[in-house]
Write a protein that holds these residues in place. Structure first.
Motif, mmCIF file in Angstrom:
data_model
loop_
_atom_site.group_PDB
_atom_site.id
_atom_site.type_symbol
_atom_site.label_atom_id
_atom_site.label_comp_id
_atom_site.label_asym_id
_atom_site.label_seq_id
_atom_site.Cartn_x
_atom_site.Cartn_y
_atom_site.Cartn_z
ATOM 1 N N GLY A 44 0.613 -1.542 -0.345
ATOM 2 C CA GLY A 44 0.499 0.143 -0.231
ATOM 3 C C GLY A 44 1.189 1.483 0.152
ATOM 4 N N ALA A 57 -3.666 -5.041 -12.631
ATOM 5 C CA ALA A 57 -4.551 -5.540 -11.118
ATOM 6 C C ALA A 57 -5.914 -6.535 -11.605
ATOM 7 C CB ALA A 57 -5.071 -4.460 -11.391
ATOM 8 N N GLY A 111 -5.766 -10.164 -10.335
ATOM 9 C CA GLY A 111 -7.274 -10.062 -9.408
ATOM 10 C C GLY A 111 -7.617 -11.493 -9.995
ATOM 11 N N ASP A 116 -4.596 -13.933 0.318
ATOM 12 C CA ASP A 116 -4.358 -12.674 0.834
ATOM 13 C C ASP A 116 -3.163 -11.685 -0.212
ATOM 14 O OD1 ASP A 116 -6.171 -13.404 3.142
ATOM 15 O OD2 ASP A 116 -4.790 -12.946 4.597
ATOM 16 N N ALA A 155 -4.664 -10.844 -3.479
ATOM 17 C CA ALA A 155 -5.102 -10.306 -3.709
ATOM 18 C C ALA A 155 -5.160 -8.464 -2.812
ATOM 19 C CB ALA A 155 -6.504 -10.081 -2.581
ATOM 20 N N GLY A 156 -3.697 -8.491 -1.898
ATOM 21 C CA GLY A 156 -3.426 -7.387 -1.924
ATOM 22 C C GLY A 156 -2.542 -6.673 -3.117
ATOM 23 N N ALA A 207 -3.759 -6.974 -6.456
ATOM 24 C CA ALA A 207 -4.193 -7.127 -7.335
ATOM 25 C C ALA A 207 -5.001 -5.113 -6.394
ATOM 26 C CB ALA A 207 -5.550 -7.663 -7.473
ATOM 27 N N ILE A 208 -5.130 -5.030 -5.193
ATOM 28 C CA ILE A 208 -5.836 -3.913 -5.274
ATOM 29 C C ILE A 208 -4.901 -2.922 -5.133
ATOM 30 C CG2 ILE A 208 -6.658 -2.900 -3.056
ATOM 31 C CD1 ILE A 208 -8.077 -5.508 -2.595
ATOM 32 N N ALA A 209 -3.270 -3.575 -4.861
ATOM 33 C CA ALA A 209 -2.406 -1.928 -5.178
ATOM 34 C C ALA A 209 -2.108 -1.447 -6.145
ATOM 35 C CB ALA A 209 -1.390 -3.249 -3.956
ATOM 36 N N ALA A 227 -4.340 -1.655 -8.956
ATOM 37 C CA ALA A 227 -5.823 -0.896 -9.371
ATOM 38 C C ALA A 227 -5.345 0.242 -8.846
ATOM 39 C CB ALA A 227 -6.779 -1.866 -8.834
ATOM 40 N N LEU A 228 -4.658 0.548 -7.108
ATOM 41 C CA LEU A 228 -5.102 1.986 -7.125
ATOM 42 C C LEU A 228 -4.046 2.864 -7.550
ATOM 43 C CD1 LEU A 228 -5.111 0.728 -2.780
ATOM 44 C CD2 LEU A 228 -6.873 1.678 -4.426
ATOM 45 N N GLY A 265 -12.352 2.908 -13.813
ATOM 46 C CA GLY A 265 -12.527 2.892 -11.944
ATOM 47 C C GLY A 265 -12.440 4.420 -11.325
#
Length: 200
Positions: free
Chosen positions: A33, A55, A59, A81, A84-85, A87-89, A91-92, A107
Motif C-alpha cells: 500500500g 490488477a 485479480g 491475501d 488480493a492485496g 491486485a488492489i495495490a 488497481a489503486l 475505476g
C-alpha cells in the motif's frame, strides 16, 4: 524493500508456527500500500495502463485461487491475501496515476461518484467504529441462540445502521476538526452539498 516486507510475514509464519495468531504477512500488504501511494505520487517509467492490466490479471488469479482452493490453512491464507492485496495495490496505482495525469478511467469514474466520495469522507470513522459495535452486538445476541441467518439479518439490518450512525457522529464531532483546509476544499468540490452538506 517491498519484496523484503512481503517475505517477512511468510518467513515468520513458517519459522514460528506457534507464534500466536498474528497475521504477520500483513506487513507485506502494508508495504504494498505504501509503495502504491509512492508510485502514484512520484510516478514511474512503467506505463500507467500496465498497472490496470496487472490488477486485472492478478485479480483473476486471486479469484481463481479463492474459488478453487478455498483457503483454510494459514499458508493458503497467506497466498490468497497476498494475491488480493497485490491486485488492489495495482488497481489503486492505476486509478491514482489516472487522477494525477488528468485522465479518466472506469475505476476513477466509480470512485469519483459523489455518494462514494461522501462515504469516503468519513470512512476512517467507519473503520474505527464499526468493528467494536458489531462485535458487542454479536456478543449480546449469542445468548439468544438465534438461527445464524436471523442473527446475520439483525446485525445487517439493525446493528450496522446503528454503527454507521455512530461513525458519522464520531466524524462530525471529532474527525472533521482535524481535516486540513486543502482536504476541505477538495471535499467540498467533489461532494454535492445538497446531499451531505459542506465540511466546515
Amino acid at each position: 524493500m517491498v519484496v523484503v516486507a512481503l517475505a517477512v510475514g511468510p518467513v515468520v509464519s513458517y519459522a514460528f508456527p506457534n507464534a500466536g495468531s498474528g497475521n504477520y504477512w500483513m506487513i507485506g500488504l502494508f508495504a504494498l500500500g505504501m509503495a502504491a501511494a509512492l508510485v502514484t505520487v512520484r510516478g514511474t517509467r512503467i506505463p500507467a495502463p500496465w498497472f490496470g492490466w496487472g490488477a486485472l490479471g492478478v485479480g483473476i488469479l486471486a479469484a481463481a485461487w479463492m474459488i478453487f482452493v478455498t483457503p483454510h490453512t494459514r499458508n493458503e491464507q497467506i497466498i490468497s491475501d497476498t494475491l488480493a492485496g497485490t491486485a488492489i495495490a495495482l488497481a489503486l496505482v492505476s486509478m491514482g496515476r489516472a487522477a494525477v495525469d488528468g485522465r479518466v478511467n472506469p475505476g476513477r469514474r466509480v470512485l469519483e461518484w459523489r455518494p462514494l466520495v461522501w462515504i469516503g469522507l468519513w470512512s476512517y470513522s467507519i473503520y474505527l467504529i464499526h468493528s467494536p459495535v458489531l462485535a458487542l452486538a454479536n456478543i449480546l445476541l449469542l445468548p439468544l441462540e438465534l438461527p445464524t441467518f436471523v442473527n446475520w439479518l439483525l446485525l445487517v439490518l439493525v446493528v450496522l445502521p446503528v454503527a454507521l450512525s455512530l461513525a458519522y457522529g464520531f466524524f462530525w464531532l471529532v474527525e472533521r476538526h482535524f481535516i486540513t483546509s486543502h482536504q476541505k476544499r477538495v471535499i467540498n468540490e467533489r461532494v454535492d452539498p445538497d446531499a451531505s452538506g459542506k465540511v466546515a
